[in-house]
Design a protein around this motif. Structure first.
Motif, PDB file in Angstrom:
ATOM      1  N   SER A  35       0.929  -1.141  -0.003  1.00 44.26           N
ATOM      2  CA  SER A  35       0.050   0.069   0.125  1.00 44.26           C
ATOM      3  C   SER A  35       0.865   1.250   0.103  1.00 44.26           C
ATOM      4  O   SER A  35       1.711   1.578   0.683  1.00 44.26           O
ATOM      5  CB  SER A  35      -0.921   0.266   1.049  1.00 44.26           C
ATOM      6  OG  SER A  35      -1.440   1.038   1.343  1.00 44.26           O
ATOM      7  N   LEU A  36       0.657   2.096  -0.952  1.00 45.23           N
ATOM      8  CA  LEU A  36       1.323   3.489  -1.051  1.00 45.23           C
ATOM      9  C   LEU A  36       1.135   4.385   0.282  1.00 45.23           C
ATOM     10  O   LEU A  36       2.130   4.856   0.693  1.00 45.23           O
ATOM     11  CB  LEU A  36       0.743   3.992  -2.028  1.00 45.23           C
ATOM     12  CG  LEU A  36       1.571   5.419  -2.442  1.00 45.23           C
ATOM     13  CD1 LEU A  36       3.189   5.180  -2.885  1.00 45.23           C
ATOM     14  CD2 LEU A  36       0.902   6.075  -3.535  1.00 45.23           C
ATOM     15  N   GLU A  37      -0.070   4.097   1.024  1.00 44.16           N
ATOM     16  CA  GLU A  37      -0.080   4.834   2.144  1.00 44.16           C
ATOM     17  C   GLU A  37       0.607   4.200   3.082  1.00 44.16           C
ATOM     18  O   GLU A  37       0.825   4.756   4.502  1.00 44.16           O
ATOM     19  CB  GLU A  37      -1.694   4.703   2.560  1.00 44.16           C
ATOM     20  CG  GLU A  37      -2.646   5.419   1.731  1.00 44.16           C
ATOM     21  CD  GLU A  37      -4.044   5.714   2.106  1.00 44.16           C
ATOM     22  OE1 GLU A  37      -4.266   5.122   3.309  1.00 44.16           O
ATOM     23  OE2 GLU A  37      -5.006   5.972   1.105  1.00 44.16           O
ATOM     24  N   SER A  38       1.275   2.965   3.357  1.00 44.27           N
ATOM     25  CA  SER A  38       2.223   2.380   4.178  1.00 44.27           C
ATOM     26  C   SER A  38       3.498   3.130   4.141  1.00 44.27           C
ATOM     27  O   SER A  38       4.185   2.565   4.937  1.00 44.27           O
ATOM     28  CB  SER A  38       1.991   0.747   4.125  1.00 44.27           C
ATOM     29  OG  SER A  38       2.691   0.398   2.982  1.00 44.27           O
ATOM     30  N   ILE A  39       3.918   3.640   3.060  1.00 40.25           N
ATOM     31  CA  ILE A  39       5.241   4.054   2.823  1.00 40.25           C
ATOM     32  C   ILE A  39       5.092   5.575   3.300  1.00 40.25           C
ATOM     33  O   ILE A  39       4.540   6.445   2.745  1.00 40.25           O
ATOM     34  CB  ILE A  39       5.496   4.119   1.248  1.00 40.25           C
ATOM     35  CG1 ILE A  39       5.486   2.533   0.905  1.00 40.25           C
ATOM     36  CG2 ILE A  39       6.826   4.720   1.077  1.00 40.25           C
ATOM     37  CD1 ILE A  39       5.768   2.207  -0.577  1.00 40.25           C
ATOM     38  N   ARG A  40       6.122   5.863   3.946  1.00 39.92           N
ATOM     39  CA  ARG A  40       6.439   7.391   4.587  1.00 39.92           C
ATOM     40  C   ARG A  40       6.610   8.246   3.541  1.00 39.92           C
ATOM     41  O   ARG A  40       6.102   9.518   3.175  1.00 39.92           O
ATOM     42  CB  ARG A  40       7.280   7.427   5.544  1.00 39.92           C
ATOM     43  CG  ARG A  40       7.592   8.602   6.358  1.00 39.92           C
ATOM     44  CD  ARG A  40       8.165   8.781   7.532  1.00 39.92           C
ATOM     45  NE  ARG A  40       8.292   9.884   8.204  1.00 39.92           N
ATOM     46  CZ  ARG A  40       7.211  10.411   9.186  1.00 39.92           C
ATOM     47  NH1 ARG A  40       6.745   9.225   9.614  1.00 39.92           N
ATOM     48  NH2 ARG A  40       7.363  11.458   9.868  1.00 39.92           N
ATOM     49  N   ALA A  41       7.695   8.226   2.576  1.00 38.31           N
ATOM     50  CA  ALA A  41       7.973   8.864   1.671  1.00 38.31           C
ATOM     51  C   ALA A  41       8.426   8.257   0.166  1.00 38.31           C
ATOM     52  O   ALA A  41       8.935   7.176   0.573  1.00 38.31           O
ATOM     53  CB  ALA A  41       8.873   9.778   1.900  1.00 38.31           C
ATOM     54  N   MET A  42       8.238   8.691  -0.823  1.00 35.64           N
ATOM     55  CA  MET A  42       8.675   7.886  -1.944  1.00 35.64           C
ATOM     56  C   MET A  42       9.553   9.018  -2.874  1.00 35.64           C
ATOM     57  O   MET A  42       9.416  10.301  -2.793  1.00 35.64           O
ATOM     58  CB  MET A  42       7.531   7.543  -2.989  1.00 35.64           C
ATOM     59  CG  MET A  42       6.854   6.570  -2.470  1.00 35.64           C
ATOM     60  SD  MET A  42       7.747   4.782  -2.846  1.00 35.64           S
ATOM     61  CE  MET A  42       7.942   4.795  -4.480  1.00 35.64           C
ATOM     62  N   GLY A  43      10.341   8.447  -3.803  1.00 33.23           N
ATOM     63  CA  GLY A  43      11.426   9.165  -4.486  1.00 33.23           C
ATOM     64  C   GLY A  43      11.511   8.743  -5.944  1.00 33.23           C
ATOM     65  O   GLY A  43      11.481   7.597  -6.043  1.00 33.23           O
ATOM     66  N   TRP A  44      11.690   9.719  -6.976  1.00 27.73           N
ATOM     67  CA  TRP A  44      12.067   9.345  -8.250  1.00 27.73           C
ATOM     68  C   TRP A  44      13.554   9.616  -8.290  1.00 27.73           C
ATOM     69  O   TRP A  44      14.056  10.696  -7.825  1.00 27.73           O
ATOM     70  CB  TRP A  44      11.346  10.035  -9.314  1.00 27.73           C
ATOM     71  CG  TRP A  44      10.078   9.488  -9.813  1.00 27.73           C
ATOM     72  CD1 TRP A  44       8.727   9.716  -9.138  1.00 27.73           C
ATOM     73  CD2 TRP A  44       9.892   8.268 -10.654  1.00 27.73           C
ATOM     74  NE1 TRP A  44       7.709   9.085  -9.747  1.00 27.73           N
ATOM     75  CE2 TRP A  44       8.426   8.024 -10.784  1.00 27.73           C
ATOM     76  CE3 TRP A  44      10.534   7.426 -11.261  1.00 27.73           C
ATOM     77  CZ2 TRP A  44       7.922   7.066 -11.431  1.00 27.73           C
ATOM     78  CZ3 TRP A  44      10.163   6.542 -12.203  1.00 27.73           C
ATOM     79  CH2 TRP A  44       8.677   6.082 -12.197  1.00 27.73           C
ATOM     80  N   TYR A  45      14.275   8.896  -9.103  1.00 27.28           N
ATOM     81  CA  TYR A  45      15.788   8.964  -9.029  1.00 27.28           C
ATOM     82  C   TYR A  45      16.161   8.512 -10.555  1.00 27.28           C
ATOM     83  O   TYR A  45      15.435   7.961 -11.296  1.00 27.28           O
ATOM     84  CB  TYR A  45      16.387   8.005  -8.443  1.00 27.28           C
ATOM     85  CG  TYR A  45      16.119   7.668  -6.628  1.00 27.28           C
ATOM     86  CD1 TYR A  45      17.175   8.199  -5.799  1.00 27.28           C
ATOM     87  CD2 TYR A  45      14.855   7.096  -6.248  1.00 27.28           C
ATOM     88  CE1 TYR A  45      16.537   8.466  -4.508  1.00 27.28           C
ATOM     89  CE2 TYR A  45      14.597   7.145  -4.998  1.00 27.28           C
ATOM     90  CZ  TYR A  45      15.653   7.719  -4.095  1.00 27.28           C
ATOM     91  OH  TYR A  45      15.307   7.897  -2.658  1.00 27.28           O
ATOM     92  N   ARG A  46      17.453   9.058 -10.962  1.00 22.46           N
ATOM     93  CA  ARG A  46      18.033   8.610 -12.222  1.00 22.46           C
ATOM     94  C   ARG A  46      19.265   8.664 -12.267  1.00 22.46           C
ATOM     95  O   ARG A  46      19.962   8.874 -11.291  1.00 22.46           O
ATOM     96  CB  ARG A  46      17.443   9.607 -13.219  1.00 22.46           C
ATOM     97  CG  ARG A  46      17.997  10.963 -13.225  1.00 22.46           C
ATOM     98  CD  ARG A  46      17.463  12.272 -14.071  1.00 22.46           C
ATOM     99  NE  ARG A  46      18.250  13.528 -13.931  1.00 22.46           N
ATOM    100  CZ  ARG A  46      17.795  14.630 -14.444  1.00 22.46           C
ATOM    101  NH1 ARG A  46      16.881  14.595 -15.497  1.00 22.46           N
ATOM    102  NH2 ARG A  46      18.380  15.705 -14.337  1.00 22.46           N
ATOM    103  N   GLN A  47      19.740   7.655 -13.135  1.00 21.80           N
ATOM    104  CA  GLN A  47      21.361   6.988 -13.179  1.00 21.80           C
ATOM    105  C   GLN A  47      21.790   6.813 -14.635  1.00 21.80           C
ATOM    106  O   GLN A  47      20.792   6.362 -15.326  1.00 21.80           O
ATOM    107  CB  GLN A  47      21.316   5.807 -12.321  1.00 21.80           C
ATOM    108  CG  GLN A  47      22.733   5.187 -12.218  1.00 21.80           C
ATOM    109  CD  GLN A  47      22.578   3.928 -11.558  1.00 21.80           C
ATOM    110  OE1 GLN A  47      21.651   3.147 -11.610  1.00 21.80           O
ATOM    111  NE2 GLN A  47      23.590   3.782 -10.771  1.00 21.80           N
ATOM    112  N   ALA A  48      22.853   7.485 -14.780  1.00 16.60           N
ATOM    113  CA  ALA A  48      23.509   6.953 -15.993  1.00 16.60           C
ATOM    114  C   ALA A  48      24.366   5.766 -15.885  1.00 16.60           C
ATOM    115  O   ALA A  48      24.906   5.554 -14.625  1.00 16.60           O
ATOM    116  CB  ALA A  48      24.210   8.193 -16.720  1.00 16.60           C
TER     117      ALA A  48
END
Length: 115
Positions: free
Chosen positions: A27-40
């Motif tokens: 559940s997304l509500e069970s996750i305190r915070a989310m992030g998007w990352y990128r990588q070469a």
């Protein structure tokens, strides 16, 4: 381990738009915070945006004003809407918790901005 599945990447012309999706195994509500990352290839991952309790708490200077992070708890999905894309936005994009947990990195989705 929490599984994250990224999708929505592809080839787009400079100035175009893409929307990335990240589906979570919990559940997304069970996750305190989310992030998007990128990588070469061969580089460390860079945090692009973070989402805390339904609102964006951070954007990197390189994407601020162009990218928007959001979440849909009904679909357990986090989105990254990318506008005004530039060739320097070409990376593999990943989602994870914030702070990230190493075990949770998925395959990512490739974004290529080229004319």
């Amino acid at each position: 381990q929490v599984q994250f599945v990224e999708s929505g990447g592809g080839l787009v012309q400079p100035g175009g738009s893409l929307t990335l999706s990240c589906t979570t195994s919990v559940s997304l509500e069970s996750i305190r915070a989310m992030g998007w990352y990128r990588q070469a290839p061969g580089k460390h991952r860079e945090l692009v945006a973070q989402l805390i309790s339904g609102n964006a708490g951070y954007y990197s200077d390189s994407v601020k004003g162009r990218f928007t992070i959001s979440g849909d708890s009904a679909k357990n999905t986090v989105y990254l809407v990318m506008n005004s894309l530039k060739p320097e936005d070409t990376f593999v994009y990943y989602c994870n918790t914030f702070p990230a947990r190493d075990e949770n990195w998925g395959q990512g989705t490739q974004v290529t901005v080229s004319s």
